[in-house]
Design a protein around this motif. Structure first.
Motif, short mmCIF file in Angstrom:
data_model
loop_
_atom_site.label_atom_id
_atom_site.label_comp_id
_atom_site.label_asym_id
_atom_site.label_seq_id
_atom_site.Cartn_x
_atom_site.Cartn_y
_atom_site.Cartn_z
N THR A 374 36.03 -6.34 61.92
CA THR A 374 34.69 -5.92 61.55
C THR A 374 34.56 -4.41 61.76
O THR A 374 35.43 -3.77 62.37
N THR A 375 33.45 -3.84 61.30
CA THR A 375 33.24 -2.40 61.49
C THR A 375 33.21 -2.01 62.97
O THR A 375 33.87 -1.03 63.35
N ASP A 445 25.79 -3.27 56.30
CA ASP A 445 26.78 -3.67 55.30
C ASP A 445 28.19 -3.32 55.77
O ASP A 445 28.47 -2.18 56.16
N GLU A 446 29.09 -4.30 55.72
CA GLU A 446 30.44 -4.11 56.23
C GLU A 446 31.26 -3.16 55.36
O GLU A 446 32.03 -2.35 55.86
N LYS A 447 31.12 -3.24 54.06
CA LYS A 447 31.90 -2.38 53.18
C LYS A 447 31.56 -0.91 53.39
O LYS A 447 32.45 -0.07 53.54
N LYS A 450 32.87 0.32 56.70
CA LYS A 450 34.30 0.67 56.74
C LYS A 450 34.57 2.00 56.03
O LYS A 450 35.46 2.76 56.45
N TRP A 451 33.81 2.30 54.97
CA TRP A 451 33.91 3.63 54.37
C TRP A 451 33.52 4.70 55.39
O TRP A 451 34.17 5.76 55.47
N ASN A 512 23.96 3.25 54.16
CA ASN A 512 24.09 1.89 54.67
C ASN A 512 22.77 1.41 55.27
O ASN A 512 22.31 0.29 55.00
#
Length: 639
Positions: A374-375, A445-447, A450-451, A512
């Protein structure tokens, strides 16, 4: 542009005028939003709140605002150093000194500290089963003192009186003879006011952890973030008191002509001793809470109990203890002599041992675990190699003979940022992503998270790794230019690119937050499948928590209750919830102290006296507030 200000003509450069215009426009936009959305009641509620979650949110909010301000200063510094003999806008000489002073001071005192204190305020009471901090009024007062100090320090920019003495405030540079005018007073009083608030919060956290734990939660069952907070709070009590003494003496030197740091009786080295007796424990004040955050996150997303829990607790305690025995490694080049240099070299190397133990404990926790990337877990994983690199260069700097080469070069800048950013900033990011459901009720938001992680981590290493080499090549810190003949252009250019990449990464974080709240999808109590008590409460955490109070019978009691498909045992025979009486008094007490410091800064002693009378009156009013009746009711629950 010239302006007659406080009886003196002041030249206001274009960048300050631009800042004024920007601030006015921002205030208009915020005012329009408040009027349109009718947020007066919410603002009034936060001004008067004593609830630990709301106060934590305010700490985090202002910490993030100052983070962007200090980050812009960093980008200005890197833009100036991008190419040799650069003439970037006005950031040279005196202006460059002002920029790196505000960057360092903001990042240490007004970014890292409030972000960590905010997470402590929100998470620690929930982790240990406390219904609030032990002294809610004192908690509110601590925050508003921080706010008043940060406001006072930042006002200097808008009246062209920004301090230019570095975040360390070294004497004799910080004495009135070398930096005349009121600029340095904003540094002195800003840190004094906010530091007092930090001391109050530390006292509050110590009492809360020692006296308000849930039934059955022995010290040996506390989460490691709570342990790290407890040790950190003791460090704050000692270290910030020493800083207060140093600033107090410097105030007398500047305002009343004493000679604590100059003359026949005084010595500038006294300031270095006092500052670094504070300054090196401050490194661990910033790092230890991050260690606790990483420990809880790694255990959660490895689906394993933390490896070697007793050793982890002992290592946190040892780091805190040894942190007060290493301050003079910042002073190897001032001439303390071989005996002193040898002693502090040995203690500096020794502190690497408990720190290294913790690294192995984290690695062994993950070994054999079911890791979820996860982040928050990515930030924890990114921390380990980054911090180890900072630790290795720290051991290099601990060799006093070698330090004569490293001292005051970009090598030290690289080491410092590898330690602080890798621990504190990555730790804060991990904690914010991890506890965001408890703060707001939403999960980021996980995406996009991660960015944010990858762009920040790559930018971080691209910024500071080349500084090791430029430092070894002899580039000193605190200088605003260099020549083509120095042969370090490409390395500096790479650092500048990395700094701007770190800045870009924060746009992902902002987007985010916006997207998450726009979607408006709430999460349940336990979105991460957590192990500790905070995940038993609703998201966001309500004002009245733990009714009834859970009974803790082992480490990670909530996790094992879920595995065994049972509920935690509860009891009603517990301490009554601390009084959360909304009051505006803490805000006005902090503002009264700000008025006193304003009067001292500009030698308006009538204003100082007026502020002191106001402060004394507020304290008298407070002394007549008896909360015991409303706290206990008619019957004492302990009889």
């Amino acid at each position: 542009m010239k302006l007659s200000l406080f009886g003196q003509n002041v030249m206001i450069p274009s960048d300050v005028i631009a800042a004024w215009i920007t601030s006015i426009l921002l205030a208009i936009i915020i005012g329009f939003f408040i009027i349109k959305k009718r947020k007066f009641s919410m603002i009034w509620k936060y001004l008067r709140t004593t609830n630990h979650r709301r106060i934590g949110i305010m700490y985090i909010l202002f910490g993030i605002i100052y983070f962007f301000r200090a980050g812009l200063d960093a980008l200005f510094i890197r833009a100036q150093l991008a190419i040799p003999n650069n003439d970037f806008w006005v950031f040279q000489g005196e202006k460059y000194n002002e920029v790196f002073t505000t960057h360092g001071t903001l990042m240490i005192f007004f970014v890292a500290m409030p972000l960590l204190l905010g997470l402590m305020n929100i998470a620690v009471p929930l982790q240990i089963g406390a219904r609030d901090l032990a002294f809610p009024f004192l908690n509110a007062l601590g925050f508003w003192l921080f706010f008043a100090g940060s406001l006072f320090f930042n006002i200097a920019f808008f009246i062209n009186m920004t301090p230019e003495v570095g975040w360390t405030g070294y004497t004799p540079l910080s004495r009135a003879e070398y930096t005349p005018g009121a600029g340095t007073e904003f540094y002195v009083f800003g840190l004094q006011i906010s530091g007092l608030g930090t001391i109050f919060t530390a006292l509050n956290l110590i009492v809360t952890i020692m006296r308000h734990r849930a039934p059955g939660m022995k010290y040996t069952r506390m989460p490691l973030f709570a342990w790290a907070t407890l040790i950190t709070s003791f460090l704050i009590l000692i270290a910030f008191t020493v800083l207060a003494i140093a600033l107090y003496l410097l105030m007398f030197d500047r305002l009343f002509g004493t000679g604590f740091f100059s003359g026949e009786e005084g010595d500038p080295i006294f300031w270095q001793h006092l500052f670094w007796i504070f300054g090196h424990p401050e490194v661990y004040i910033l790092a230890l809470p991050a260690f606790g955050i990483f420990s809880d996150i790694i255990a959660t997303f490895s689906r394993k109990r933390i490896f070697g829990y007793p050793v982890m607790v002992v290592s946190i305690t040892l780091i805190g203890f040894l942190g007060f025995m290493v301050w003079s490694h910042h002073m190897f080049t001032v001439g303390l002599g071989p005996m002193a240099n040898t002693f502090f070299a040995i203690t500096t190397m020794a502190i690497a041992v408990p720190t290294g133990i913790k690294v192995f404990n984290w690695l062994f926790t993950m070994r054999g675990g079911v890791i979820h990337f996860t982040t928050p877990m990515l930030f924890a994983l990114g921390f380990i190699p980054s911090f180890v690199m900072g630790g290795v260069t720290g051991v290099m700097l601990s060799v006093s003979a070698a330090d004569f080469q490293f001292h005051d070069t970009h090598f030290v800048v690289a080491h410092f940022h590898y330690v602080i950013i890798a621990s504190t900033i990555l730790g804060v990011f991990a904690g914010l992503y991890y506890w965001y459901p408890k703060i707001t009720g939403y999960i980021l938001d996980e995406k996009l998270g991660k960015w944010h992680f990858w762009t920040f981590l790559i930018g971080f290493h691209l910024t500071f790794f080349p500084m090791h080499i430029t430092g070894l090549e002899g580039m000193p810190r605190r200088v605003y230019t260099y020549t083509q003949a120095d042969g370090i252009f490409l390395l500096n250019a790479a650092s500048t690119v990395g700094a701007f990449l770190m800045g870009i990464s924060m746009l992902f974080a902002v987007w985010n937050v916006y997207i998450t709240h726009k979607k408006g999808e709430k999460v349940g109590n336990d979105p991460w499948n957590g192990r500790t008590l905070e995940w038993t409460e609703a998201s966001p955490a309500p004002e009245h928590t733990f009714e009834p109070m859970p009974i803790v019978d082992e480490i990670d009691a909530f996790w094992f209750a879920k595995i065994e498909n049972r509920s935690l045992a509860t009891t009603l025979a517990v301490r009554i919830k601390p009084l959360e009486q909304e009051t505006i008094q803490p805000f006005f007490i902090a503002m009264a102290l700000l008025v006193i410091c304003t009067g001292l800064t500009f030698t308006w002693y009538w204003l100082t006296i007026a502020g002191a009378v106001l402060l004394f009156s507020l304290l008298i009013v407070r002394s007549f507030t008896d909360e015991r009746e409303s706290f206990y009711g008619k019957e004492d629950p302990y009889e």
